[in-house]
Design a protein around this motif. Structure first.
Motif, mmCIF file in Angstrom:
data_model
loop_
_atom_site.group_PDB
_atom_site.id
_atom_site.type_symbol
_atom_site.label_atom_id
_atom_site.label_comp_id
_atom_site.label_asym_id
_atom_site.label_seq_id
_atom_site.Cartn_x
_atom_site.Cartn_y
_atom_site.Cartn_z
ATOM 1 N N PRO A 146 0.840 -1.203 0.000
ATOM 2 C CA PRO A 146 0.000 0.000 0.000
ATOM 3 C C PRO A 146 0.875 1.253 0.000
ATOM 4 C CG PRO A 146 -0.762 -1.574 1.647
ATOM 5 C CD PRO A 146 0.566 -2.059 1.169
ATOM 6 N N PHE A 147 0.413 2.315 -0.639
ATOM 7 C CA PHE A 147 1.223 3.526 -0.733
ATOM 8 C C PHE A 147 0.323 4.747 -0.867
ATOM 9 C CE2 PHE A 147 0.426 2.121 -5.038
ATOM 10 C CZ PHE A 147 0.159 3.292 -5.739
ATOM 11 N N ARG A 148 0.896 5.891 -0.501
ATOM 12 C CA ARG A 148 0.274 7.196 -0.734
ATOM 13 C C ARG A 148 1.101 7.900 -1.791
ATOM 14 N NH1 ARG A 148 0.855 10.964 2.313
ATOM 15 N NH2 ARG A 148 -1.123 12.032 2.046
ATOM 16 N N ALA A 149 0.450 8.414 -2.822
ATOM 17 C CA ALA A 149 1.156 9.153 -3.876
ATOM 18 C C ALA A 149 0.204 10.191 -4.451
ATOM 19 C CB ALA A 149 1.660 8.203 -4.966
ATOM 20 N N PRO A 150 -0.161 11.194 -3.645
ATOM 21 C CA PRO A 150 -1.213 12.129 -4.059
ATOM 22 C C PRO A 150 -0.905 12.907 -5.323
ATOM 23 C CG PRO A 150 -0.092 12.892 -2.067
ATOM 24 C CD PRO A 150 0.354 11.492 -2.300
ATOM 25 N N LEU B 103 -4.281 -0.742 -8.346
ATOM 26 C CA LEU B 103 -3.945 0.622 -7.930
ATOM 27 C C LEU B 103 -5.004 1.188 -6.994
ATOM 28 C CD1 LEU B 103 -2.563 2.102 -11.262
ATOM 29 C CD2 LEU B 103 -1.313 1.946 -9.110
ATOM 30 N N VAL B 104 -6.253 0.935 -7.315
ATOM 31 C CA VAL B 104 -7.337 1.400 -6.446
ATOM 32 C C VAL B 104 -7.208 0.772 -5.058
ATOM 33 C CG1 VAL B 104 -9.830 1.310 -6.060
ATOM 34 C CG2 VAL B 104 -8.935 1.907 -8.323
ATOM 35 N N ALA B 105 -6.858 -0.500 -5.015
ATOM 36 C CA ALA B 105 -6.753 -1.204 -3.734
ATOM 37 C C ALA B 105 -5.537 -0.754 -2.925
ATOM 38 C CB ALA B 105 -6.699 -2.708 -3.967
ATOM 39 N N LEU B 106 -4.423 -0.434 -3.620
ATOM 40 C CA LEU B 106 -3.180 -0.137 -2.911
ATOM 41 C C LEU B 106 -2.995 1.340 -2.590
ATOM 42 C CD1 LEU B 106 -0.670 -2.527 -4.736
ATOM 43 C CD2 LEU B 106 -1.636 -2.757 -2.439
ATOM 44 N N ARG B 107 -3.646 2.224 -3.330
ATOM 45 C CA ARG B 107 -3.577 3.659 -2.984
ATOM 46 C C ARG B 107 -4.413 3.892 -1.727
ATOM 47 N NH1 ARG B 107 -1.873 7.889 -6.361
ATOM 48 N NH2 ARG B 107 -1.420 7.345 -8.524
ATOM 49 N N ARG B 108 -3.740 4.193 -0.622
ATOM 50 C CA ARG B 108 -4.450 4.347 0.650
ATOM 51 C C ARG B 108 -3.865 5.512 1.425
ATOM 52 N NH1 ARG B 108 -4.126 -1.536 3.242
ATOM 53 N NH2 ARG B 108 -3.924 -0.172 5.062
ATOM 54 N N ASP B 109 -4.748 6.334 1.989
ATOM 55 C CA ASP B 109 -4.294 7.493 2.760
ATOM 56 C C ASP B 109 -3.587 7.100 4.040
ATOM 57 O OD1 ASP B 109 -5.274 9.218 0.871
ATOM 58 O OD2 ASP B 109 -7.172 9.593 1.906
ATOM 59 N N ASP B 110 -3.841 5.872 4.530
ATOM 60 C CA ASP B 110 -3.217 5.452 5.783
ATOM 61 C C ASP B 110 -1.992 4.565 5.550
ATOM 62 O OD1 ASP B 110 -4.512 3.233 4.755
ATOM 63 O OD2 ASP B 110 -5.352 2.579 6.683
ATOM 64 N N THR C 135 5.008 6.497 1.613
ATOM 65 C CA THR C 135 4.638 7.718 0.896
ATOM 66 C C THR C 135 5.584 7.912 -0.275
ATOM 67 O OG1 THR C 135 3.801 8.779 2.905
ATOM 68 C CG2 THR C 135 4.410 10.231 1.078
ATOM 69 N N LEU C 136 5.032 8.290 -1.415
ATOM 70 C CA LEU C 136 5.816 8.639 -2.595
ATOM 71 C C LEU C 136 5.560 10.114 -2.860
ATOM 72 C CD1 LEU C 136 4.813 5.588 -4.848
ATOM 73 C CD2 LEU C 136 6.587 5.692 -3.078
ATOM 74 N N ALA C 137 6.610 10.935 -2.813
ATOM 75 C CA ALA C 137 6.391 12.383 -2.881
ATOM 76 C C ALA C 137 7.584 13.067 -3.521
ATOM 77 C CB ALA C 137 6.167 12.954 -1.479
ATOM 78 N N THR C 138 7.338 14.269 -4.042
ATOM 79 C CA THR C 138 8.442 15.094 -4.509
ATOM 80 C C THR C 138 9.093 15.771 -3.306
ATOM 81 O OG1 THR C 138 7.091 17.087 -4.774
ATOM 82 C CG2 THR C 138 7.217 15.570 -6.659
#
Length: 544
Positions: free
Chosen positions: A360-364, A436-443, A447-450
């Motif tokens: 799971p990951f966050r990548a807004p 992707l829908v299942a693994l994109r999670r806010d919790d 985190t993947l970020a610039t």
């Protein structure tokens, strides 16, 4: 005698934090390096002010963004509750929220804010995304940095197309009776300057003014803060010149460096210890940032209990392979972790690695082509081509006929290669979208970020990808800047910010054939695993 809760709070601070929290009234600049506890110090200072007799209703704290305002509010409420101060008595606002409050209190309708891009599309249909971005920056510079007058600009025949576009945009705002986001600061500043009555009211509410992230302020924000603080100048600014990374948002490190000229009698107090990062990270991050010329001379130390390591990870593999290797190396102990990059596009391999490992990951900020709403119509369009052709030939035939989005069409060609027919390809695309829908999670712990998106954040384990010449520092950003040397210093500050997000481990990923000049500044060739220092570093970038 101090209230027990305040005395206990001050006693728990380090000596430098306590000195900053209790510095006498007057103009103060608290220089607060990464991980030095600036929010802790701000909370302690406000509690100390209240305990010393300041009316909470005369204390205002301004933050750079909403997230910081929410965190400061929550911590303040807990700190002030033992003093009998009701929640919300101390005003904590972003600059834009304060501007909105000032305007609303002066009878200005602020409920309808227009989105600048939407209005530009309405008055000038057909503008590309790149053009909209350039106009957005130019308009903000005209409104906030130059504080230009649209009527005067409209009468100048030599003003140029961008200025005339801005004049037309301002007229459209006026015709509709609406404001844009920049107007919350600009218009409130103009009204305060024009009305002694309004200014007096708000100076009373800002009798003690605290300003966070002073290095990130644009000209109008700083002007607003200084206007509200005058003439007593009981203003406490917290900032770090080494973390000024928003030049594209009109921040300029020279503003915080030159505060003494705007605030006579300014007292500077320094926080000197980075309590967040392991010693090796602090040492090398400081060695890097000391190559900048536009900065305060300062001492930055590692905290006495900061344990952890800095890992150099040279490899010539592609990013997805390198990132997967790092993700697999981190312990499965519930710790937080982040993969940071210079741009959102460079994070796509990290998404691929997370998918492979089912993490799971966050990548807004990361958008993948496979997530585009155009994918299904494109699959249907390919299905309408000659079914006798092999899959790649069908995709190529549809692409060459000019079908659909060009970037997505090119991506289709790459995706289709491993699949024998269209149904298998469609199934793979849909499965990927579902995963992707299942693994994109806010919790998610990952985190993947610039690097730009990490200010104020921290993680146990951090990996920075793309520490290579041309990527970090960004050659395009440096070469296209009007002042390349200053742009390079901002890129160096950006790297410093990225490196100092790590609480336990920092991993720097790079190709040893083309290491970033920043690595060459912070490490020896031997440490980097190089036989010799490449001849391409900073001077070559600046010479182009």
């Amino acid at each position: 005698m101090a209230h027990p809760s305040v005395a206990d709070r001050l006693a728990r601070l380090a000596p430098d934090q306590r000195a900053a929290a209790t510095v006498p009234d007057g103009p103060v600049l608290c220089v607060a390096p990464a991980g030095s506890g600036k929010t802790t110090t701000l909370v302690a200072r406000i509690a100390w002010l209240v305990d010393s007799g300041a009316d909470p209703a005369t204390i205002t704290a301004l933050t750079f963004n909403r997230r910081a305002a929410q965190e400061l509010t929550a911590r303040l409420e807990a700190a002030l509750e033992p003093l009998g101060v009701a929640a919300g008595r101390v005003r904590v606002r972003t600059f834009h929220a304060l501007g909105r409050e000032i305007l609303r209190g002066d009878g200005v309708a602020v409920d309808r804010l227009v989105d600048r891009a939407d209005l530009l599309r309405e008055i000038a249909p057909g503008l590309s995304g790149a053009t909209l971005g350039r106009l957005d920056t130019a308009f903000s510079r005209l409104k906030l940095d130059l504080r230009a007058d649209p009527e005067s600009a409209g009468r100048d025949p030599g003003a140029g197309p961008v200025v005339f576009a801005w004049v037309a945009y301002e007229r459209a705002l006026a015709d509709r009776g609406v404001l844009d986001f920049d107007d919350l600061v600009r218009s409130s500043l103009e009204r305060l300057e024009a009305s002694s009555r309004l200014l007096g009211r708000w100076r009373a509410a800002c009798g003690h003014l605290l300003v966070d992230e002073a290095q990130d302020l644009d000209r109008s924000q700083l002007d607003l803060a200084l206007l509200l603080a005058a003439p007593l100048n009981r203003i406490f600014l917290v900032g770090d010149d080494d973390q000024s990374i928003y030049g594209w948002r009109l921040a300029d490190v020279r503003r915080v460096l030159g505060l003494a000229s705007a605030l006579p009698g300014l007292r500077r107090v320094d926080l000197v210890t980075n309590y967040r990062c392991p010693g090796p990270v602090v040492e090398r991050a400081v060695r890097l940032i000391e190559h900048n010329g536009e900065r305060f001379a300062k001492r930055i130390l590692a905290g006495p209990s900061a344990a952890g390591s800095l890992i150099l990870a040279p490899a010539a593999d592609d990013d997805a392979v390198r990132i997967r290797r790092v993700l697999e190396s981190w312990p499965a102990d519930g710790s937080t972790r982040a993969v940071l990059a210079r741009t959102n596009g460079e994070l796509r391999p990290a998404v691929a690695a997370a998918l492979e490992l089912d993490l799971p990951f966050r990548a807004p900020g990361v958008e993948l082509l496979v997530e585009s709403p155009l994918v299904e119509p494109m699959l249907d369009a390919v299905a309408a081509t000659d079914p006798a052709l092999p899959l790649l030939a069908r995709v190529a035939a549809w692409t060459s006929a000019g079908g659909g989005d060009r970037q997505l069409a090119a991506g289709f060609l790459g995706w289709a290669a491993p699949y024998r027919d269209l149904p298998a390809f469609r199934e793979a695309v849909m499965n990927t979208r579902a995963r992707l829908v299942a693994l994109r999670r806010d919790d998610a712990l990952l985190t993947l970020a610039t690097a730009h998106g990490t200010k104020g954040l921290e993680w146990d384990h951090v990996a920075v990808v793309g520490m290579e010449a041309g990527r970090f520092p960004s050659r395009r950003s440096v070469e296209s800047a009007p002042e390349p040397a200053r742009a390079l210093e901002e890129e160096r500050r950006l790297a410093y910010v990225a490196w100092t997000r790590a609480r336990r481990t920092l991993t720097l990923l790079y190709d040893p054939a083309i290491p970033s000049p920043f690595l060459l500044e912070a490490f020896t060739a031997e440490e980097l695993g190089l036989d010799a220092v490449p001849e391409e570093p900073v001077r070559a970038i600046l010479a182009r």
